[in-house]
Design an enzyme around this catalytic site. Sequence first.
Site, PDB file in Angstrom:
ATOM      1  N   ASP A 198      46.063  26.830  59.240  1.00  0.00           N
ATOM      2  CA  ASP A 198      46.633  27.249  57.953  1.00  0.00           C
ATOM      3  C   ASP A 198      46.226  26.292  56.827  1.00  0.00           C
ATOM      4  OD1 ASP A 198      48.075  28.874  56.299  1.00  0.00           O
ATOM      5  OD2 ASP A 198      50.033  28.099  56.871  1.00  0.00           O
TER       6      ASP A 198
ATOM      7  N   ARG B 209      47.236  41.020  52.557  1.00  0.00           N
ATOM      8  CA  ARG B 209      46.638  40.190  51.494  1.00  0.00           C
ATOM      9  C   ARG B 209      45.801  41.057  50.552  1.00  0.00           C
ATOM     10  NH1 ARG B 209      45.309  34.206  53.766  1.00  0.00           N
ATOM     11  NH2 ARG B 209      47.380  33.888  54.664  1.00  0.00           N
TER      12      ARG B 209
ATOM     13  N   ASN C 153      48.318  39.637  57.935  1.00  0.00           N
ATOM     14  CA  ASN C 153      47.298  39.256  56.955  1.00  0.00           C
ATOM     15  C   ASN C 153      46.607  40.465  56.310  1.00  0.00           C
ATOM     16  OD1 ASN C 153      46.335  36.277  58.792  1.00  0.00           O
ATOM     17  ND2 ASN C 153      47.655  36.428  57.009  1.00  0.00           N
TER      18      ASN C 153
ATOM     19  N   ASN D 236      43.758  27.135  54.242  1.00  0.00           N
ATOM     20  CA  ASN D 236      42.429  27.339  53.640  1.00  0.00           C
ATOM     21  C   ASN D 236      42.524  27.681  52.149  1.00  0.00           C
ATOM     22  OD1 ASN D 236      41.488  27.103  56.211  1.00  0.00           O
ATOM     23  ND2 ASN D 236      40.924  29.253  56.470  1.00  0.00           N
TER      24      ASN D 236
HETATM   25  C1  IPE Z   1      49.350  32.417  59.886  1.00  0.00           C
HETATM   26  O1  IPE Z   1      49.092  31.934  58.616  1.00  0.00           O
HETATM   27  C2  IPE Z   1      48.208  33.272  60.343  1.00  0.00           C
HETATM   28  C3  IPE Z   1      46.934  32.593  60.555  1.00  0.00           C
HETATM   29  C4  IPE Z   1      46.728  31.311  60.497  1.00  0.00           C
HETATM   30  C5  IPE Z   1      45.852  33.463  60.868  1.00  0.00           C
HETATM   31  P1  IPE Z   1      49.691  32.624  57.322  1.00  0.00           P
HETATM   32  O2  IPE Z   1      49.305  31.789  56.168  1.00  0.00           O
HETATM   33  O3  IPE Z   1      49.289  34.059  57.278  1.00  0.00           O
HETATM   34  O4  IPE Z   1      51.260  32.554  57.607  1.00  0.00           O
HETATM   35  P2  IPE Z   1      52.482  32.628  56.617  1.00  0.00           P
HETATM   36  O5  IPE Z   1      52.315  33.896  55.825  1.00  0.00           O
HETATM   37  O6  IPE Z   1      52.407  31.449  55.719  1.00  0.00           O
HETATM   38  O7  IPE Z   1      53.687  32.616  57.480  1.00  0.00           O
HETATM   39  C1  IPE Z   2      44.790  30.310  56.928  1.00  0.00           C
HETATM   40  O1  IPE Z   2      44.750  29.854  55.634  1.00  0.00           O
HETATM   41  C2  IPE Z   2      43.758  31.363  57.206  1.00  0.00           C
HETATM   42  C3  IPE Z   2      44.271  32.722  57.369  1.00  0.00           C
HETATM   43  C4  IPE Z   2      45.529  33.052  57.364  1.00  0.00           C
HETATM   44  C5  IPE Z   2      43.295  33.782  57.520  1.00  0.00           C
HETATM   45  P1  IPE Z   2      45.521  30.594  54.463  1.00  0.00           P
HETATM   46  O2  IPE Z   2      44.610  31.607  53.863  1.00  0.00           O
HETATM   47  O3  IPE Z   2      46.827  31.115  54.931  1.00  0.00           O
HETATM   48  O4  IPE Z   2      45.744  29.418  53.437  1.00  0.00           O
HETATM   49  P2  IPE Z   2      47.043  29.144  52.568  1.00  0.00           P
HETATM   50  O5  IPE Z   2      48.202  29.052  53.507  1.00  0.00           O
HETATM   51  O6  IPE Z   2      47.195  30.276  51.610  1.00  0.00           O
HETATM   52  O7  IPE Z   2      46.752  27.837  51.891  1.00  0.00           O
HETATM   53 MG    MG Z   3      48.695  30.368  55.008  1.00  0.00          MG
END
Ligand code: IPE
Ligand code: IPE
Ligand code: MG
Length: 249
Positions: A21, A72, A69, A23
Site C-alpha cells: 500500500d 477507483r 479497487n 503507491n
Molecule cells: C489494499 O489497499 C489493496 C491492495 C493493496 C491491492 P487499498 O489502498 O485498496 O486499501 P484501503 O482502501 O485503503 O483499505
Molecule cells: C496500493 O497503493 C496499490 C493498489 C491498491 C493497487 P495505493 O494505490 O492504494 O496507494 P495509496 O494508498 O492511495 O497511497
Molecule cells: Mg491504498
Amino acid sequence: MSILKKIDLNNTPKHIAIIMDGNGRWAQQQGHSRLFGHNFGVESVREVLKAAQKTNVEYLTLYAFSTENWNRPQEEVDGLMDLLVRTIGNEVEELHKSNVKISTIGNILGLPESCGKELHEAHEKTKKNTGVNLILALNYSSRWELTNAAKNIAIKVESGKINADEIDEHTIISELNTSNIPDPELLIRTSGEYRVSNFLLWQIAYAEFYFTDVLWPDFKASDLYKAILDYQSRERRFGMVSEQIEKDS
Ligand code: IPE
Ligand code: IPE
Ligand code: MG
C-alpha cells in the site's frame, strides 16, 4: 553485520503475505500521478522477491488488486490493468530463470482477457519450478472467496456428496483459493494503515502482523529483512501459555 545475516534462517516464515500500500501517496507527494507510483511499485516487487529468495521463504503472496479497487477512477483501473499485463510479459522470462513459480488467487475470470492470458501463460511456463512461489492476489477479496466456498460446500451437501455434519475446517480450507498453500505466518502492510482490507481473512487467523509507515515504492530488501527479524523476536503462543512454548522449543 548486514541485516540479512541477523536472520535465523531456520526460523523464517514459510509464507509471507504483503498488502502493498501507498503507491498513490508516494507519487502524489512528488507531484506525480498515482500511476507513476504504481510503476515504481513494480521495482519494489522485484527487489522484495529477490530478498525473499535469499531467505527460506517459500511463499510470497502479494495483494496487487482488490475487488474493491474496481471502484477507483477508470483511468487508474485501466492503468493498473495495463501495468499488470506489461509487467507479467516483461518479467516472466527472468522469473522463470530464477526458478520462481507464479500463481494467482482471486477472480481471474473477472480481469480483462489480456491479463488472464498473460497470467495463464506465466503459470504454465513456471508451474514445474521449485523455487519461491509467487502468488499474486488479483481481483481478490476474502469475502468473495469465503462466499464461493460456502456456495460450493452447499452444492456438495445438496447433491449428497457430503453430509452437513461432516463439514469441518478442512472442508472450508479445501474450497479456498489457497487450498494448497500453507497459511501465512507473517502479514506485512506498508504505508501506515492498520487494516486488513478484505485480505486472507481466514488464512491470517494466527499470522503475526507487521505494519510499517514506509510507502510501498520505498519498501526494499532491508525492510523485508527488518519485518522478518521482528517476526523472529515474537513468541507465537497459539492460545497456549509461554511456559508451554518454551518447553516445546
Ligand atoms: C489494499 O489497499 C489493496 C491492495 C493493496 C491491492 P487499498 O489502498 O485498496 O486499501 P484501503 O482502501 O485503503 O483499505
Ligand atoms: C496500493 O497503493 C496499490 C493498489 C491498491 C493497487 P495505493 O494505490 O492504494 O496507494 P495509496 O494508498 O492511495 O497511497
Ligand atoms: Mg491504498
